[in-house]
Design an enzyme around this catalytic site. Structure first.
Site, PDB file in Angstrom:
ATOM      1  N   LEU A 150       0.886  -1.151   0.000  1.00  0.00           N
ATOM      2  CA  LEU A 150       0.000   0.000   0.000  1.00  0.00           C
ATOM      3  C   LEU A 150       0.928   1.205   0.000  1.00  0.00           C
ATOM      4  CD1 LEU A 150      -3.004   0.806   0.079  1.00  0.00           C
ATOM      5  CD2 LEU A 150      -2.839   0.884   2.575  1.00  0.00           C
ATOM      6  N   ASP A 151       0.768   2.092  -0.988  1.00  0.00           N
ATOM      7  CA  ASP A 151       1.696   3.204  -1.151  1.00  0.00           C
ATOM      8  C   ASP A 151       1.949   3.952   0.158  1.00  0.00           C
ATOM      9  OD1 ASP A 151       1.805   2.640  -3.836  1.00  0.00           O
ATOM     10  OD2 ASP A 151       0.309   4.128  -4.402  1.00  0.00           O
ATOM     11  N   LYS A 152       3.149   4.495   0.284  1.00  0.00           N
ATOM     12  CA  LYS A 152       3.516   5.239   1.488  1.00  0.00           C
ATOM     13  C   LYS A 152       2.574   6.409   1.730  1.00  0.00           C
ATOM     14  CE  LYS A 152       7.521   7.314   3.782  1.00  0.00           C
ATOM     15  NZ  LYS A 152       8.985   7.556   3.715  1.00  0.00           N
ATOM     16  N   SER A 167      -0.535   6.506   0.916  1.00  0.00           N
ATOM     17  CA  SER A 167      -1.907   6.017   1.026  1.00  0.00           C
ATOM     18  C   SER A 167      -2.105   5.416   2.414  1.00  0.00           C
ATOM     19  CB  SER A 167      -2.202   4.960  -0.048  1.00  0.00           C
ATOM     20  OG  SER A 167      -2.034   5.497  -1.345  1.00  0.00           O
TER      21      SER A 167
END
Length: 299
Positions: A106-108, A110
């Protein structure tokens, strides 16, 4: 021991809880794995009496009932990596007390639901795109969400040299929408929005398969027995997909084409080109303390 009781080496390693099967293969390729003192090979099998070492440490599969299955509501700023050199890595943030690793990313920048486990066997089953496992997000953007935007997003967007698979889109209000994907391309939702001139202001994952986020940001909990049972039911055929893909790897793969009418996020035309297609257990329940202070350098 009978040959039918042999276990594939990467599964043996992942069952020990130190990494996923894919990471296990990487260790093997780097000659960091020994079986009875000899350098192991990818695809090799082991038996119960064999001594397996990874990076000089003897490992053995853990009992499934001792495996950890954790749901974390990841805050913005935490990186989904086990690399201890990253000061914002998710393992130090969680400070769980035993070796676990995230299932997917999960993107930093996000937030939302991320699963962590010590059971490497379940990782591939969840992550394989061919298994069509759903992931649901709520997205807030910097422009008005129109019906035309939703329709185009749902029908596929050209990013990263391919067209995304069709997905479900539901408008929530003028600046936010709900999107359900079965893919996991790098920064997929942000790239899809960017293609149509939208900027993402907030991205939150609220569901993975049967697991719905229901804890505050920064908190974690064990999966319930009911959640884990349903997760195992939904992934029980995933191994068949993996085996089917493996048996067909030597066959010539078909190609797909990208329409020459598509443009990339910078407005340049994407030329038509061929592109290869990508090729039941019980667990601890309720032992995590969701109010326990998190470790690492983040608070």
């Amino acid at each position: 021991m009978e040959e039918t009781n042999l276990l594939r080496l990467n599964k043996y390693i992942s069952d020990s809880g130190i990494c996923s099967r894919r990471e296990a293969d990487q260790y093997i390729e780097k000659r960091a794995v020994l079986i009875n003192g000899r350098v192991a090979k990818v695809g090799q099998h082991v038996k119960a009496t064999d001594i397996v070492m990874v990076n000089g440490i003897v490992i053995e599969p853990k009992a499934k009932e001792n495996a950890a299955y954790i749901m974390l509501n990841k805050p913005v700023g935490v990186t989904c990596t086990t690399d201890s050199s990253d000061p914002d890595n998710i393992v130090d943030y969680l400070s769980f007390g035993e070796r676990i690793f995230p299932i997917g990313r999960l993107d930093k920048d996000s937030q939302g639901l991320i699963l962590l486990t010590s059971d490497g066997d379940i990782v591939n089953k969840i992550l394989r795109a061919g298994n069509n496992h759903e992931k649901e997000y709520i997205v807030t953007v910097d422009k008005t969400v129109t019906d035309d935007f939703c329709s185009k997003m749902a029908n596929g967007v050209p990013i990263l040299g391919q067209v995304t698979k069709k997905c479900k889109i539901e408008k929530i209000n003028s600046n936010s929408f709900r999107i359900t994907l079965i893919q996991g391309l790098n920064r997929q939702i942000r790239r899809m929005c960017e293609y149509f001139g939208y900027g993402v202001k907030k991205l939150e994952r609220v569901r993975v398969m049967n697991l719905t986020l229901n804890i505050p940001v920064g908190q974690h909990r064990d999966l319930t027995q009911e959640e884990l049972s349903e997760l195992n039911r939904l992934t029980k055929d995933s191994e068949k997909h993996i085996e089917k893909k493996s048996s067909s790897q030597s066959k010539k793969k078909k190609t797909t084409e990208i329409s020459p009418n598509f443009k990339d996020s910078k407005g340049k035309m994407i030329q038509k080109k061929g592109a290869k297609k990508s090729s039941s257990s019980s667990a601890r329940v309720g032992k995590s303390n969701p109010n326990k202070p998190k470790g690492g350098k983040r608070r």
